[in-house]
Design a protein around this motif. Sequence first.
Motif, mmCIF file in Angstrom:
data_model
loop_
_atom_site.group_PDB
_atom_site.id
_atom_site.type_symbol
_atom_site.label_atom_id
_atom_site.label_comp_id
_atom_site.label_asym_id
_atom_site.label_seq_id
_atom_site.Cartn_x
_atom_site.Cartn_y
_atom_site.Cartn_z
ATOM 1 N N ASN A 163 -15.399 17.442 85.777
ATOM 2 C CA ASN A 163 -14.993 16.111 85.296
ATOM 3 C C ASN A 163 -13.777 16.163 84.365
ATOM 4 N N ALA A 164 -12.813 16.975 84.711
ATOM 5 C CA ALA A 164 -11.638 17.124 83.850
ATOM 6 C C ALA A 164 -10.822 15.835 83.796
ATOM 7 N N ASP A 165 -10.888 15.056 84.884
ATOM 8 C CA ASP A 165 -10.052 13.857 84.948
ATOM 9 C C ASP A 165 -10.706 12.890 85.930
ATOM 10 N N HIS A 166 -10.164 11.691 86.003
ATOM 11 C CA HIS A 166 -10.613 10.707 86.979
ATOM 12 C C HIS A 166 -9.382 9.952 87.451
ATOM 13 N N GLU A 174 -11.423 20.651 87.799
ATOM 14 C CA GLU A 174 -10.210 21.477 87.803
ATOM 15 C C GLU A 174 -10.547 22.963 87.719
ATOM 16 N N TYR A 175 -9.686 23.762 88.338
ATOM 17 C CA TYR A 175 -9.710 25.206 88.127
ATOM 18 C C TYR A 175 -8.592 25.543 87.151
ATOM 19 N N GLU A 176 -8.861 26.533 86.318
ATOM 20 C CA GLU A 176 -7.750 27.141 85.581
ATOM 21 C C GLU A 176 -7.567 28.549 86.117
ATOM 22 N N TYR A 177 -6.341 28.851 86.519
ATOM 23 C CA TYR A 177 -5.975 30.187 86.996
ATOM 24 C C TYR A 177 -5.111 30.874 85.947
ATOM 25 N N VAL A 178 -5.231 32.195 85.878
ATOM 26 C CA VAL A 178 -4.509 32.964 84.861
ATOM 27 C C VAL A 178 -3.895 34.208 85.493
#
Length: 185
Positions: A163-166, A174-178
């Motif tokens: 639920n990072a955004d709507h 969302e995924y966070e990649y590093v």
Amino acid sequence: MIAFDRYASPFIATERLTLEPRGALHAERLFASFSDPELYTFLPGDPPLSLEAMRERYQRLETRRSTDGKALWLNWAARQESGTYVGVVEATVHADASAHVAYFVFRPFQRQGFAAEVVEAVLAHLKNDVGVETARALLDTRNEASWRLLERLRFKRDRTIKNADHFKGSKSDEYEYVRDLRGAR
Ligand SMILES: CC(C)(COP(=O)(O)OP(=O)(O)OC[C@H]1O[C@@H](n2cnc3c(N)ncnc32)[C@H](O)[C@@H]1OP(=O)(O)O)[C@@H](O)C(=O)NCCC(=O)NCCS
């Protein structure tokens, strides 16, 4: 890390493209390409409202700094030798030597390796000339083209943010990649 007030954004040459620091002049050159609604399927944004609005936004970006001066806002337009623009790449550099990257390749030019080429070139610049140690990217989990690109570029999936955004009528996880830029490339 370089002192942010000493940073000057360079032109960057890649195998097939020149990355030009994006400014107000690019609004006219990129407006039609950015008016394609398909580009925004997995993004909260929409096509630009007008050429004038786009020009004003690009003009503000020419400072390359956030308003509080705490981040570098870097962005380039990727041009072929013929003069045609294939996309853009953006990076926000933070004082802790990390940077977030984002990228667009316009539809007629997708699946030709352009995103991989420009993101890799910008990562090399961030590492060698700016002193960035960690690159990150945040993206909607449904954006398969984007996470596959990141995995091809040796980013690792670090976390999932529920639920990072709507936007556009549905919730966005969302995924966070590093990718650690230190050490051998
Ligand atoms: C994500 C995006 C930039 C990829 O650009 P691209 O130039 O087509 O990507 P590349 O050709 O460099 O592809 C690199 C790798 O990514 C993966 N990939 C790219 N597009 C893909 C797709 N539609 N489906 C599955 N995998 C895809 C593939 O693994 C590809 O390698 P391969 O072709 O050797 O298999 C482009 O689809 C885009 O601009 N989308 C709209 C804007 C957007 O969502 N940006 C991301 C914001 S986080």
